[in-house]
Design an enzyme around this catalytic site. Structure first.
Site, PDB file in Angstrom:
ATOM      1  N   GLY A 294      -9.632   4.794   3.394  1.00 16.27           N
ATOM      2  CA  GLY A 294     -10.370   5.404   4.501  1.00 16.27           C
ATOM      3  C   GLY A 294     -11.736   4.753   4.644  1.00 16.27           C
ATOM      4  O   GLY A 294     -12.759   5.429   4.751  1.00 16.27           O
TER       5      GLY A 294
ATOM      6  N   ASP B 273       0.828  -1.211   0.000  1.00 14.74           N
ATOM      7  CA  ASP B 273       0.000   0.000   0.000  1.00 14.74           C
ATOM      8  C   ASP B 273       0.866   1.267   0.000  1.00 14.74           C
ATOM      9  O   ASP B 273       1.948   1.291   0.593  1.00 14.74           O
ATOM     10  CB  ASP B 273      -0.864  -0.054   1.283  1.00 14.74           C
ATOM     11  CG  ASP B 273      -2.166   0.700   1.139  1.00 14.74           C
ATOM     12  OD1 ASP B 273      -2.532   1.036   0.014  1.00 14.74           O
ATOM     13  OD2 ASP B 273      -2.817   0.934   2.178  1.00 14.74           O
TER      14      ASP B 273
HETATM   15  P1  13P Z   1      -8.969   3.610   7.533  1.00 13.92           P
HETATM   16  O1  13P Z   1      -7.874   3.557   8.536  1.00 13.92           O
HETATM   17  O2  13P Z   1      -9.753   4.877   7.577  1.00 13.92           O
HETATM   18  O3  13P Z   1      -9.859   2.412   7.595  1.00 13.92           O
HETATM   19  O4  13P Z   1      -8.266   3.588   6.101  1.00 13.92           O
HETATM   20  C1  13P Z   1      -7.301   2.605   5.803  1.00 13.92           C
HETATM   21  C2  13P Z   1      -6.659   2.868   4.493  1.00 13.92           C
HETATM   22  O5  13P Z   1      -7.202   3.516   3.631  1.00 13.92           O
HETATM   23  C3  13P Z   1      -5.299   2.309   4.272  1.00 13.92           C
HETATM   24  O6  13P Z   1      -4.805   2.620   3.020  1.00 13.92           O
END
Ligand code: 13P
Length: 403
Positions: A210, A82
């Site tokens: 998110g 990621d």
């Molecule tokens: P949240 O922590 O808001 O669930 O988002 C995780 C994310 O988008 C990791 O790339």
């Protein structure tokens, strides 16, 4: 082995209107809980590995556990790196064994974002690995003491979507329509009008970062408008912390019993997401329709007349160094025959991310340097072949078919 091609995984979700959860694997407990939930729900899943180079790269031990868990599970799994900020990080993620990567240059101007992403796509695609690009910025939720300050998200610009996808060659698109990383009240205001337009223009699976804190109907609206991957972490962290706090009040629990409670809370939350995102129950059809992910091994066996151990050692070190620098090379192992009368005394086993790597690997200057400075000087006779590594459930079937 259920490590599958992430392109197939996400296109299946996109075409069948559900979303695959990409859960960040922060520790071994997260890994076990996510896999367990996916097994119980019979759901495909993505294990998200976070590029932590600033804080020190992801632990190789954790990565080895992720790889083993993905390969030995009975549900389809992809392992995704990621938020890579450049091609070097993409290369690192591939080397760690991820079979999907995200290039996040969303904080840059449009032309720079295109340039960074295109470069990463060229690299990853040469290794057969799909890329998630990002257009529009998903900011972080403000810390609790600043909760009145609303982060100003840079939403995805609809007119740029088509050009971004065409010029970069990305496989999936992460968008910004109002979500933020972390827990935030502003998540109730998602821009679904914008999402509809992006989806109509993009024609590839969309990704939401998110994912924490949305309502079930919001998730469904996202999925109905092309979202096939939802990144999720903060809520898992909160659930784990809450379970830890509550359980640690019980003085009779041992530490392993306490961690079991944490894992069970994590699994419940992951299962809840899999039901809400409609990926539960899909594992069997995904397994039927997705290609398995295969590493490839180049195996070189040879003899050598060189009897100077120091010289051999030095040349091996140099050769290993050269090969390890080639994009898509996962690891290099060197062995010596146990039998003095063996036909070949030495071997090199070079593990590559996929068959695609072979197209560029043998033309790479580091490979040529290895063959010129090591093999041609050391090996009196040699055999060299490339093997697709079969998965556990395939090996008996395929090998038996050849006998
Ligand atoms: P949240 O922590 O808001 O669930 O988002 C995780 C994310 O988008 C990791 O790339």
């Amino acid at each position: 082995m259920a490590l599958v091609d992430m392109r197939d995984l996400l296109y299946h979700a996109y075409n069948n209107r559900y979303a695959v959860g990409a859960f960040e694997i922060a520790s071994l407990d997260f890994l076990n809980s996510v896999i367990q939930a996916a097994e119980v729900c019979r759901s495909p899943v993505i294990l998200n590995v976070i590029d932590q180079s600033e804080r020190g790269s992801v632990s190789e031990n954790l990565m080895a556990a992720i790889d083993t868990a993905a390969r030995s599970s009975s549900i389809p799994v992809a392992v995704h790196y990621d938020h890579c900020i450049n091609s070097e990080r993409v290369e690192q993620g591939i080397r760690l064994g991820c079979n999907g990567v995200m290039l996040d240059a969303s904080d840059k101007s449009f032309p720079e974002n295109v340039e960074y992403t295109k470069k990463a796509v060229e690299l990853a695609h040469s290794c057969g690995i799909p890329v998630e690009g990002s257009l529009g910025e998903v900011s972080c939720a403000p810390a609790q003491e600043d909760s009145n300050v609303q982060a100003e998200p840079k939403l995805t610009s609809v007119p740029e979507v088509e050009a971004y996808i065409k010029r970069t060659g990305i496989d999936f698109l992460a968008i910004s329509i109002g979500t933020v990383h972390g827990r935030s009240n502003s998540k109730s205001k998602l821009d679904f009008g914008r999402l509809g337009k992006i989806n109509a223009m993009a024609g590839i699976p969309l990704v939401i970062h998110g994912g924490t804190g949305l309502s079930e109907s919001q998730y469904h609206k996202l999925i109905d408008n092309g979202v096939a991957k939802i990144n999720y972490f903060t809520a898992l962290d909160e659930v784990a912390m809450a379970a830890f706090r509550i359980s640690s009040e019980d003085q009779t629990l041992t530490s392993s019993e306490l961690m079991m409670k944490v894992r069970s809370s994590l699994s419940n939350e992951v299962s809840r997401c899999m039901q809400a995102w409609r990926s539960a129950g899909r594992a069997a059809e995904v397994m039927m329709q997705c290609s398995s992910w295969h590493n490839v091994e180049q195996v070189i066996v040879y003899n050598s007349e060189n009897s100077d151990p120091q010289q051999i050692q030095q040349m091996i070190q140099n050769g290993k160094h050269e090969l390890s620098r080639i994009p898509g090379v996962l690891n290099v192992k060197i062995g010596k025959s146990l039998s003095q009368n063996g036909k070949f005394q030495y071997c090199w086993i070079i593990r590559l991310a996929s068959q695609s790597v072979l197209k560029t690997y043998k033309k790479d200057p580091h490979y040529l340097s290895y063959t010129n400075n090591f093999l041609k000087k050391q090996a009196t006779d040699q055999i060299d072949d490339d093997y697709e590594m079969l998965n556990d459930f395939e090996s008996t079937k395929t090998v038996a078919g050849h006998i």
